[in-house]
Design a protein around this motif. Sequence first.
Motif, PDB file in Angstrom:
ATOM      1  N   TYR A 276       0.830  -1.210   0.000  1.00  0.00           N
ATOM      2  CA  TYR A 276       0.000   0.000   0.000  1.00  0.00           C
ATOM      3  C   TYR A 276       0.865   1.260   0.000  1.00  0.00           C
ATOM      4  CZ  TYR A 276      -4.074  -2.913   0.959  1.00  0.00           C
ATOM      5  OH  TYR A 276      -5.086  -3.838   0.863  1.00  0.00           O
ATOM      6  N   ARG A 277       2.060   1.156   0.559  1.00  0.00           N
ATOM      7  CA  ARG A 277       2.971   2.301   0.657  1.00  0.00           C
ATOM      8  C   ARG A 277       3.714   2.554  -0.650  1.00  0.00           C
ATOM      9  NH1 ARG A 277       6.887   0.281   4.381  1.00  0.00           N
ATOM     10  NH2 ARG A 277       5.204   0.434   5.900  1.00  0.00           N
ATOM     11  N   LEU A 278       3.980   1.490  -1.397  1.00  0.00           N
ATOM     12  CA  LEU A 278       4.896   1.569  -2.537  1.00  0.00           C
ATOM     13  C   LEU A 278       4.555   2.664  -3.550  1.00  0.00           C
ATOM     14  CD1 LEU A 278       7.280   0.548  -4.157  1.00  0.00           C
ATOM     15  CD2 LEU A 278       5.843  -1.314  -5.041  1.00  0.00           C
ATOM     16  N   PRO A 279       3.315   2.770  -4.043  1.00  0.00           N
ATOM     17  CA  PRO A 279       3.053   3.824  -5.039  1.00  0.00           C
ATOM     18  C   PRO A 279       3.337   5.228  -4.520  1.00  0.00           C
ATOM     19  CG  PRO A 279       1.261   2.218  -4.987  1.00  0.00           C
ATOM     20  CD  PRO A 279       2.119   1.933  -3.795  1.00  0.00           C
ATOM     21  N   TYR A 280       2.997   5.494  -3.257  1.00  0.00           N
ATOM     22  CA  TYR A 280       3.204   6.827  -2.680  1.00  0.00           C
ATOM     23  C   TYR A 280       4.675   7.080  -2.366  1.00  0.00           C
ATOM     24  CZ  TYR A 280      -1.860   6.818  -2.236  1.00  0.00           C
ATOM     25  OH  TYR A 280      -3.206   6.761  -2.507  1.00  0.00           O
ATOM     26  N   LEU A 281       5.418   6.003  -2.142  1.00  0.00           N
ATOM     27  CA  LEU A 281       6.843   6.123  -1.875  1.00  0.00           C
ATOM     28  C   LEU A 281       7.630   6.306  -3.167  1.00  0.00           C
ATOM     29  CD1 LEU A 281       8.870   5.924   0.556  1.00  0.00           C
ATOM     30  CD2 LEU A 281       9.077   3.493   0.005  1.00  0.00           C
ATOM     31  N   ALA A 282       7.129   5.708  -4.242  1.00  0.00           N
ATOM     32  CA  ALA A 282       7.868   5.698  -5.503  1.00  0.00           C
ATOM     33  C   ALA A 282       7.854   7.046  -6.219  1.00  0.00           C
ATOM     34  CB  ALA A 282       7.305   4.612  -6.423  1.00  0.00           C
ATOM     35  N   SER A 283       6.748   7.814  -6.088  1.00  0.00           N
ATOM     36  CA  SER A 283       6.680   9.108  -6.768  1.00  0.00           C
ATOM     37  C   SER A 283       5.629   9.982  -6.101  1.00  0.00           C
ATOM     38  CB  SER A 283       6.336   8.917  -8.253  1.00  0.00           C
ATOM     39  OG  SER A 283       4.950   8.689  -8.425  1.00  0.00           O
ATOM     40  N   SER A 284       5.604  11.224  -6.513  1.00  0.00           N
ATOM     41  CA  SER A 284       4.602  12.159  -5.986  1.00  0.00           C
ATOM     42  C   SER A 284       3.268  12.025  -6.708  1.00  0.00           C
ATOM     43  CB  SER A 284       5.103  13.600  -6.122  1.00  0.00           C
ATOM     44  OG  SER A 284       5.318  13.921  -7.500  1.00  0.00           O
ATOM     45  N   GLY A 285       3.254  11.289  -7.832  1.00  0.00           N
ATOM     46  CA  GLY A 285       2.069  11.178  -8.666  1.00  0.00           C
ATOM     47  C   GLY A 285       0.820  10.699  -7.954  1.00  0.00           C
ATOM     48  N   PRO A 286       0.887   9.589  -7.202  1.00  0.00           N
ATOM     49  CA  PRO A 286      -0.327   9.098  -6.533  1.00  0.00           C
ATOM     50  C   PRO A 286      -0.905  10.110  -5.547  1.00  0.00           C
ATOM     51  CG  PRO A 286       1.381   7.415  -6.540  1.00  0.00           C
ATOM     52  CD  PRO A 286       2.024   8.678  -7.017  1.00  0.00           C
ATOM     53  N   GLY A 287      -0.047  10.803  -4.821  1.00  0.00           N
ATOM     54  CA  GLY A 287      -0.533  11.792  -3.866  1.00  0.00           C
ATOM     55  C   GLY A 287      -1.247  12.935  -4.545  1.00  0.00           C
ATOM     56  N   PHE A 288      -0.682  13.423  -5.645  1.00  0.00           N
ATOM     57  CA  PHE A 288      -1.311  14.537  -6.344  1.00  0.00           C
ATOM     58  C   PHE A 288      -2.590  14.087  -7.063  1.00  0.00           C
ATOM     59  CE2 PHE A 288       3.023  16.582  -6.195  1.00  0.00           C
ATOM     60  CZ  PHE A 288       2.633  17.594  -5.337  1.00  0.00           C
ATOM     61  N   ALA A 289      -2.627  12.820  -7.511  1.00  0.00           N
ATOM     62  CA  ALA A 289      -3.857  12.288  -8.110  1.00  0.00           C
ATOM     63  C   ALA A 289      -4.966  12.226  -7.061  1.00  0.00           C
ATOM     64  CB  ALA A 289      -3.595  10.902  -8.699  1.00  0.00           C
ATOM     65  N   LEU A 290      -4.624  11.739  -5.874  1.00  0.00           N
ATOM     66  CA  LEU A 290      -5.591  11.685  -4.777  1.00  0.00           C
ATOM     67  C   LEU A 290      -6.050  13.084  -4.397  1.00  0.00           C
ATOM     68  CD1 LEU A 290      -7.069  10.146  -2.503  1.00  0.00           C
ATOM     69  CD2 LEU A 290      -4.967  10.345  -1.146  1.00  0.00           C
ATOM     70  N   LEU A 291      -5.125  14.011  -4.350  1.00  0.00           N
ATOM     71  CA  LEU A 291      -5.437  15.398  -4.021  1.00  0.00           C
ATOM     72  C   LEU A 291      -6.435  15.980  -5.017  1.00  0.00           C
ATOM     73  CD1 LEU A 291      -4.571  17.954  -2.263  1.00  0.00           C
ATOM     74  CD2 LEU A 291      -2.973  18.443  -4.130  1.00  0.00           C
ATOM     75  N   GLU A 292      -6.162  15.771  -6.298  1.00  0.00           N
ATOM     76  CA  GLU A 292      -7.035  16.316  -7.340  1.00  0.00           C
ATOM     77  C   GLU A 292      -8.424  15.686  -7.281  1.00  0.00           C
ATOM     78  OE1 GLU A 292      -7.487  19.054 -10.582  1.00  0.00           O
ATOM     79  OE2 GLU A 292      -5.920  18.764  -9.068  1.00  0.00           O
ATOM     80  N   ALA A 293      -8.464  14.368  -7.109  1.00  0.00           N
ATOM     81  CA  ALA A 293      -9.752  13.674  -7.051  1.00  0.00           C
ATOM     82  C   ALA A 293     -10.573  14.138  -5.850  1.00  0.00           C
ATOM     83  CB  ALA A 293      -9.526  12.162  -6.991  1.00  0.00           C
ATOM     84  N   ALA A 294      -9.906  14.323  -4.717  1.00  0.00           N
ATOM     85  CA  ALA A 294     -10.618  14.756  -3.505  1.00  0.00           C
ATOM     86  C   ALA A 294     -11.176  16.160  -3.667  1.00  0.00           C
ATOM     87  CB  ALA A 294      -9.686  14.685  -2.304  1.00  0.00           C
ATOM     88  N   ARG A 295     -10.424  17.026  -4.334  1.00  0.00           N
ATOM     89  CA  ARG A 295     -10.880  18.399  -4.502  1.00  0.00           C
ATOM     90  C   ARG A 295     -11.953  18.535  -5.578  1.00  0.00           C
ATOM     91  NH1 ARG A 295      -5.198  21.850  -3.649  1.00  0.00           N
ATOM     92  NH2 ARG A 295      -5.161  21.540  -1.369  1.00  0.00           N
ATOM     93  N   LYS A 296     -11.983  17.611  -6.528  1.00  0.00           N
ATOM     94  CA  LYS A 296     -13.013  17.648  -7.559  1.00  0.00           C
ATOM     95  C   LYS A 296     -14.309  16.979  -7.087  1.00  0.00           C
ATOM     96  CE  LYS A 296     -10.597  19.496 -10.997  1.00  0.00           C
ATOM     97  NZ  LYS A 296      -9.937  18.655 -12.015  1.00  0.00           N
ATOM     98  N   ALA A 297     -14.232  16.195  -6.026  1.00  0.00           N
ATOM     99  CA  ALA A 297     -15.384  15.402  -5.596  1.00  0.00           C
ATOM    100  C   ALA A 297     -16.437  16.252  -4.893  1.00  0.00           C
ATOM    101  CB  ALA A 297     -14.917  14.283  -4.663  1.00  0.00           C
TER     102      ALA A 297
END
Length: 362
Positions: A276-297
Motif C-alpha cells: 500500500y505504501r509503494l506507489p506513494y513512496l515511488a513518486s509524488s504522482g499518486p498523492g497529487f492524483a488523490l489530491l485532485e480527485a478529492a478536490r473535484k469530488a
Amino acid sequence: MVFSAVFTPTLNLAISSSTYCCRRRTSSTTRRVVTVRASSTEKDESKDKDASAFNPFGFVTDNPSSRNAIQLPENPAEDGNVGQMLYRIEDKGKEYGSYVKSGKLRWFVRETGSANGRRGTIVFLHGAPTQSFSYRVVMSQLSDAGFHCFAPDWIGFGFSDKPQPGYGFNYTEKEFHDALDKLLEVLGVKSPFFLVVQGFLVGSYGLTWALKNSSKISKLAILNSPLTDSSPIPGLFQKLRIPLYGEFTSQNAIIAERFIEGGSPYVLKNEKADVYRLPYLASSGPGFALLEAARKANFKGTFSEISAGFTTERWDKPILLAWGLSDKYLPQSVAEQFQKGNPAQIQLKLIEGAGHMPQEDW
C-alpha cells in the motif's frame, strides 16, 4: 465466505459451515440481517488501539508498520536509502496482475479464473486511497469456485497510470466513469456481470457508475461504503481539500496504510503495508492524483445520489451489503438506513471483527 452468497445463480444467502461462525439476528420478512463473526486473516494482527499512553507524535509512530517505514534502526547506515528501500519492495503486491492499455491510459488489472468460468464474471472496484491489492484473497477464492474475476487499480491509484491533471485526465467523476467503460470493453467483460464495490471517493464512483449502467449488472455486493446523506467524511479527505495543507498531506508516503489501519481493528503486517505504501513512496504522482480527485469530488452530493438511486422505486437487482462492524469511519447505522430504502433487494450481513475493509481484514 461472505461473498459467495450473492454470486450464486439462485441468490442463496445462507452461509456455509466453512465460515468461522455465525448467528442470525431477529428479522422480519421485510428486513434481512445476518451477523457473521469474523476472524482476522492474520490472527496476530489484532490490537488494542486504546492501550498505549498518549503520544503527541502517535499519528506516525503508534503502530509497527509505520514505525518500520519511518524510524531508523540502531545502525542507520545499514538500512540504506529510499532507493534501496524501493528496490527491496518494488516487485511486491502484483499478484495476478498485468498492465492493460485502454486508450491513452495504462491500467493495472488483476485477473483470476477463466473467461469460460461457469459462474460468470465479477468486477471488483476499490476505494481511495487504496488499491486492488485488497481483493487478492477473495478473488482467488472465487475463481476457485468457478468465477472469472477482474480487479483494476483505478487511474491515479495503485500501479495504474497517474497522469498529471490537465494532461489527458482531470480526475472528475465523469472521467472515471468514461475510463471504466473503455476498460471493461478492452477486457471483454460481457454483461450482465457481478459487481463488488468498497470504499470512499472512487469507490462511490463505482456505485454511481452502477446506477447509470444497471442493465449491465446482474447482482451487486457493497462492502463498507458511504451510502447515505448522513455518512461522515473521514478527516483525510477534509484535509486534502485545505489549500497548501492538502498538498502536504498528499505527499505522506504512509497515507494509504494509515487510512486502512485507522478504520480497522487490525495493524497491517509489514509485507502488506509495503504494497500500500509503494506507489506513494515511488513518486509524488499518486498523492497529487488523490489530491485532485478529492478536490473535484462532491462528497455529500454523491452520497445523496447513491442513497436515492438504490431505493425500491429505482433499483430492482439483488444487493448484498456486507458490513464490517469495527469500521471507525462509517457506523452501522449507515448500513441499516441504506437497507431500509430497499428491504426487498438488500440483504445486510454484519461482520463482527472486520473494519472498514472487510476484504483485507477477513
